[in-house]
Motif scaffolding. Structure first.
Motif, PDB file in Angstrom:
ATOM      1  N   THR A 314       0.803  -1.236   0.000  1.00  0.00           N
ATOM      2  CA  THR A 314       0.000   0.000   0.000  1.00  0.00           C
ATOM      3  C   THR A 314       0.830   1.278   0.000  1.00  0.00           C
ATOM      4  O   THR A 314       0.343   2.330  -0.411  1.00  0.00           O
ATOM      5  CB  THR A 314      -0.935   0.036   1.227  1.00  0.00           C
ATOM      6  N   ASP A 315       2.080   1.211   0.473  1.00  0.00           N
ATOM      7  CA  ASP A 315       2.904   2.412   0.642  1.00  0.00           C
ATOM      8  C   ASP A 315       3.757   2.706  -0.579  1.00  0.00           C
ATOM      9  O   ASP A 315       4.158   1.796  -1.313  1.00  0.00           O
ATOM     10  CB  ASP A 315       3.827   2.278   1.853  1.00  0.00           C
ATOM     11  N   ALA A 316       4.043   3.978  -0.758  1.00  0.00           N
ATOM     12  CA  ALA A 316       4.986   4.423  -1.780  1.00  0.00           C
ATOM     13  C   ALA A 316       5.968   5.391  -1.151  1.00  0.00           C
ATOM     14  O   ALA A 316       5.624   6.139  -0.229  1.00  0.00           O
ATOM     15  CB  ALA A 316       4.256   5.096  -2.937  1.00  0.00           C
ATOM     16  N   ILE A 317       7.198   5.371  -1.648  1.00  0.00           N
ATOM     17  CA  ILE A 317       8.252   6.256  -1.150  1.00  0.00           C
ATOM     18  C   ILE A 317       8.213   7.563  -1.920  1.00  0.00           C
ATOM     19  O   ILE A 317       8.181   7.568  -3.149  1.00  0.00           O
ATOM     20  CB  ILE A 317       9.629   5.577  -1.317  1.00  0.00           C
ATOM     21  N   SER A 318       8.217   8.678  -1.197  1.00  0.00           N
ATOM     22  CA  SER A 318       8.290   9.983  -1.842  1.00  0.00           C
ATOM     23  C   SER A 318       9.356  10.828  -1.160  1.00  0.00           C
ATOM     24  O   SER A 318       9.103  11.449  -0.125  1.00  0.00           O
ATOM     25  CB  SER A 318       6.944  10.712  -1.800  1.00  0.00           C
ATOM     26  N   VAL A 319      10.552  10.830  -1.725  1.00  0.00           N
ATOM     27  CA  VAL A 319      11.623  11.703  -1.234  1.00  0.00           C
ATOM     28  C   VAL A 319      11.266  13.158  -1.513  1.00  0.00           C
ATOM     29  O   VAL A 319      11.638  14.060  -0.768  1.00  0.00           O
ATOM     30  CB  VAL A 319      12.964  11.310  -1.889  1.00  0.00           C
ATOM     31  N   ARG A 320      10.507  13.379  -2.569  1.00  0.00           N
ATOM     32  CA  ARG A 320      10.067  14.727  -2.920  1.00  0.00           C
ATOM     33  C   ARG A 320       9.283  15.367  -1.772  1.00  0.00           C
ATOM     34  O   ARG A 320       9.499  16.529  -1.414  1.00  0.00           O
ATOM     35  CB  ARG A 320       9.194  14.665  -4.180  1.00  0.00           C
ATOM     36  N   LEU A 321       8.381  14.591  -1.176  1.00  0.00           N
ATOM     37  CA  LEU A 321       7.557  15.089  -0.075  1.00  0.00           C
ATOM     38  C   LEU A 321       8.163  14.788   1.287  1.00  0.00           C
ATOM     39  O   LEU A 321       7.711  15.327   2.298  1.00  0.00           O
ATOM     40  CB  LEU A 321       6.150  14.477  -0.157  1.00  0.00           C
ATOM     41  N   GLY A 322       9.156  13.902   1.320  1.00  0.00           N
ATOM     42  CA  GLY A 322       9.755  13.516   2.601  1.00  0.00           C
ATOM     43  C   GLY A 322       8.813  12.688   3.435  1.00  0.00           C
ATOM     44  O   GLY A 322       8.774  12.813   4.663  1.00  0.00           O
ATOM     45  N   ALA A 323       8.040  11.827   2.767  1.00  0.00           N
ATOM     46  CA  ALA A 323       7.014  11.084   3.482  1.00  0.00           C
ATOM     47  C   ALA A 323       6.714   9.753   2.807  1.00  0.00           C
ATOM     48  O   ALA A 323       7.032   9.543   1.646  1.00  0.00           O
ATOM     49  CB  ALA A 323       5.724  11.913   3.558  1.00  0.00           C
ATOM     50  N   LYS A 324       6.082   8.895   3.587  1.00  0.00           N
ATOM     51  CA  LYS A 324       5.514   7.660   3.064  1.00  0.00           C
ATOM     52  C   LYS A 324       4.090   7.989   2.658  1.00  0.00           C
ATOM     53  O   LYS A 324       3.309   8.511   3.466  1.00  0.00           O
ATOM     54  CB  LYS A 324       5.545   6.584   4.153  1.00  0.00           C
ATOM     55  N   ILE A 325       3.728   7.717   1.411  1.00  0.00           N
ATOM     56  CA  ILE A 325       2.407   8.064   0.928  1.00  0.00           C
ATOM     57  C   ILE A 325       1.717   6.839   0.355  1.00  0.00           C
ATOM     58  O   ILE A 325       2.365   5.810   0.115  1.00  0.00           O
ATOM     59  CB  ILE A 325       2.466   9.188  -0.135  1.00  0.00           C
ATOM     60  N   HIS A 326       0.415   6.935   0.153  1.00  0.00           N
ATOM     61  CA  HIS A 326      -0.328   5.800  -0.393  1.00  0.00           C
ATOM     62  C   HIS A 326      -0.093   5.700  -1.900  1.00  0.00           C
ATOM     63  O   HIS A 326       0.046   6.702  -2.593  1.00  0.00           O
ATOM     64  CB  HIS A 326      -1.824   5.955  -0.105  1.00  0.00           C
ATOM     65  N   ARG A 327      -0.082   4.485  -2.378  1.00  0.00           N
ATOM     66  CA  ARG A 327       0.154   4.248  -3.806  1.00  0.00           C
ATOM     67  C   ARG A 327      -0.805   5.045  -4.695  1.00  0.00           C
ATOM     68  O   ARG A 327      -0.410   5.557  -5.736  1.00  0.00           O
ATOM     69  CB  ARG A 327      -0.036   2.757  -4.118  1.00  0.00           C
ATOM     70  N   SER A 328      -2.056   5.155  -4.274  1.00  0.00           N
ATOM     71  CA  SER A 328      -3.046   5.858  -5.090  1.00  0.00           C
ATOM     72  C   SER A 328      -2.695   7.335  -5.246  1.00  0.00           C
ATOM     73  O   SER A 328      -2.982   7.944  -6.271  1.00  0.00           O
ATOM     74  CB  SER A 328      -4.436   5.727  -4.461  1.00  0.00           C
ATOM     75  N   GLN A 329      -2.050   7.888  -4.218  1.00  0.00           N
ATOM     76  CA  GLN A 329      -1.643   9.286  -4.295  1.00  0.00           C
ATOM     77  C   GLN A 329      -0.553   9.473  -5.341  1.00  0.00           C
ATOM     78  O   GLN A 329      -0.541  10.458  -6.078  1.00  0.00           O
ATOM     79  CB  GLN A 329      -1.151   9.770  -2.924  1.00  0.00           C
ATOM     80  N   VAL A 330       0.345   8.523  -5.419  1.00  0.00           N
ATOM     81  CA  VAL A 330       1.399   8.591  -6.427  1.00  0.00           C
ATOM     82  C   VAL A 330       0.799   8.478  -7.816  1.00  0.00           C
ATOM     83  O   VAL A 330       1.145   9.227  -8.718  1.00  0.00           O
ATOM     84  CB  VAL A 330       2.439   7.470  -6.216  1.00  0.00           C
ATOM     85  N   ASN A 331      -0.139   7.565  -7.997  1.00  0.00           N
ATOM     86  CA  ASN A 331      -0.762   7.388  -9.307  1.00  0.00           C
ATOM     87  C   ASN A 331      -1.424   8.668  -9.804  1.00  0.00           C
ATOM     88  O   ASN A 331      -1.351   9.008 -10.971  1.00  0.00           O
ATOM     89  CB  ASN A 331      -1.809   6.263  -9.238  1.00  0.00           C
ATOM     90  N   ARG A 332      -2.068   9.389  -8.907  1.00  0.00           N
ATOM     91  CA  ARG A 332      -2.722  10.637  -9.301  1.00  0.00           C
ATOM     92  C   ARG A 332      -1.703  11.701  -9.697  1.00  0.00           C
ATOM     93  O   ARG A 332      -2.007  12.624 -10.448  1.00  0.00           O
ATOM     94  CB  ARG A 332      -3.587  11.172  -8.162  1.00  0.00           C
ATOM     95  N   ASN A 333      -0.485  11.579  -9.166  1.00  0.00           N
ATOM     96  CA  ASN A 333       0.538  12.589  -9.445  1.00  0.00           C
ATOM     97  C   ASN A 333       1.240  12.382 -10.776  1.00  0.00           C
ATOM     98  O   ASN A 333       1.948  13.260 -11.248  1.00  0.00           O
ATOM     99  CB  ASN A 333       1.604  12.592  -8.339  1.00  0.00           C
ATOM    100  N   ILE A 334       1.088  11.210 -11.388  1.00  0.00           N
ATOM    101  CA  ILE A 334       1.840  10.897 -12.604  1.00  0.00           C
ATOM    102  C   ILE A 334       1.328  11.741 -13.766  1.00  0.00           C
ATOM    103  O   ILE A 334       0.153  11.671 -14.119  1.00  0.00           O
ATOM    104  CB  ILE A 334       1.737   9.400 -12.946  1.00  0.00           C
ATOM    105  N   PRO A 335       2.196  12.535 -14.385  1.00  0.00           N
ATOM    106  CA  PRO A 335       1.742  13.416 -15.459  1.00  0.00           C
ATOM    107  C   PRO A 335       1.420  12.699 -16.767  1.00  0.00           C
ATOM    108  O   PRO A 335       0.650  13.181 -17.574  1.00  0.00           O
ATOM    109  CB  PRO A 335       2.920  14.375 -15.641  1.00  0.00           C
ATOM    110  N   ASN A 336       2.044  11.532 -16.988  1.00  0.00           N
ATOM    111  CA  ASN A 336       1.856  10.818 -18.253  1.00  0.00           C
ATOM    112  C   ASN A 336       1.016   9.577 -18.002  1.00  0.00           C
ATOM    113  O   ASN A 336       1.407   8.682 -17.267  1.00  0.00           O
ATOM    114  CB  ASN A 336       3.225  10.431 -18.829  1.00  0.00           C
TER     115      ASN A 336
END
Length: 398
Positions: A314-336
């Protein structure tokens, strides 16, 4: 007398402006052995080093003090020498002089660990050739241009091209024959220029960062989980995993620089040349961590975090945000949109800090993923049994 390993480490190691080794960790007799590593397999070199280290290590060190000392010595022995980086710069200069004959507006950038501070001696040289006005994702044109460049390097006694690999990011592979340095060249994959600048910044903010990343990369290589071509983790993903842990531990060792120093990493407001100017970067990064843990403590906690706290499903790594975030949040952020629903997000999600794709896209095989998890859990348990550097290089029970 203060016997706290964390305090003694901070005093002897962190106070140095250049973050070089304290006097007690000057290069030892192992350096004589390590000087011969160029002619031997790097993995064999690691194994032999550990055997020698276990033979001579002190039995009187308490807690993580011995492990910390081992990591520092290991880092000093394996890190890329300044002379090697100067040599790589010379190769870059020579290549650019040749390439601009057919691409006069092009610029050549050293990217990856060679320039970020996370490279080991005898590592490959990664470079990005930026050709203005060429579409970044024009795959056919990029491959065609790489074949053109390949024709420029036919001299068997200097720089010699070997082959073009028309992968997702096409690569021209070359060899500097005189110095036995392998070169990987891409065209217009400029996210590599951005993230190298970011990685360099993280190497500056705390001198514990580089030793931890190098030791984790060697750990992964030893356990055969550091090869994207075999569906395991690439070195960049491993570096981001270390940075992520150092951001979320308490208190954090490093900040989220893209949040704290947004102006330095704004790719919309700077030219590409800004992201290759390292001279003033260090002075712009003012940070003092309240975390006084030693390298040994941090390494052990790194493995505990990924073994028992981070939820890969369920978790995704985001060094950009400095946090552990949910996978769905990463998917929404993908520009392509082409990256949203495919196998590249199957098992491990490590967000690329600039284009927000998954740097661990190659890990889509369940058996390889299970091997990675096993290596992490097994290594933590070995460190729990004995806090020494040899504990992370025990063969897996498979």
């Amino acid at each position: 007398m203060n016997n706290n390993p964390a305090t003694s480490y901070k005093r002897s190691y962190s106070e140095s402006q250049s973050c070089t080794q304290p006097n007690s960790f000057k290069r030892s007799k192992f350096t004589v052995f390590l000087a011969e590593r160029k002619a031997s397999n790097q993995l064999e070199c690691i194994i032999n080093y550990i055997k020698k280290k276990e033979t001579h290590s002190s039995r009187n060190k308490s807690n993580t003090e011995q492990l910390t000392q081992d990591i520092i010595e290991y880092y000093e022995n394996f890190k890329q020498e300044d002379t090697s980086f100067i040599l790589k710069q010379e190769i870059r200069n020579k290549m650019e002089r040749i390439i601009i004959d057919i691409f006069p507006t092009a610029s050549l950038f050293i990217i990856g660990s060679s320039n970020s501070g996370f490279s080991v001696e005898n590592s490959d040289l990664d470079m990005c050739l930026y050709i203005p006005d060429m579409k970044e994702e024009d795959h056919r044109t990029i491959c065609s241009n790489l074949y053109q460049i390949q024709s420029l390097f036919r001299n068997p006694n200097t720089l010699r091209s070997t082959l073009v690999i028309p992968a997702r990011v096409p690569i021209l592979k070359l060899v500097d024959v005189k110095n036995d340095i392998e070169v990987d060249l891409n065209i217009n994959n400029i996210v590599g220029v951005y993230n190298t600048y970011l990685m360099k910044a993280y190497s500056y903010v705390d001198c514990r960062v580089a030793p931890l990343i190098i030791i984790v990369k060697h750990w992964a290589k030893f356990h055969n989980i550091n090869d994207a071509s075999k569906q395991s983790l690439n070195s960049y993903s491993l570096a981001l995993m270390v940075l992520h842990y150092l951001q979320v531990c308490h208190p954090p060792v490093i900040p989220a620089l893209q949040q704290r120093n947004k102006e330095l990493f704004d790719i919309d407001n700077y030219s590409l040349q800004h992201f290759s100017d390292y001279k003033s970067l260090k002075d712009k990064l003012i940070w003092k961590s309240e975390n006084e843990q030693s390298l040994g403590q941090l390494l052990r906690s790194f493995f505990h975090y990924y073994a028992y706290e981070f939820k890969f499903d369920t978790d995704a790594i985001s060094v950009r945000l400095g946090a552990k975030i949910h996978r769905s949040q990463v998917n929404r952020n993908i520009p392509n949109i082409k990256y949203r629903h495919n196998q590249s997000w199957k098992y491990i999600c490590v967000e690329e800090p600039f284009d927000k794709t998954n740097t661990a896209y190659s890990t889509y095989n369940i058996n390889t993923f299970n091997l990675i998890k096993l290596a992490i859990i097994y290594t933590f348990k070995q460190l729990d049994l004995e806090l020494k550097i040899g504990s992370i290089f025990h063969k897996l029970p498979v």
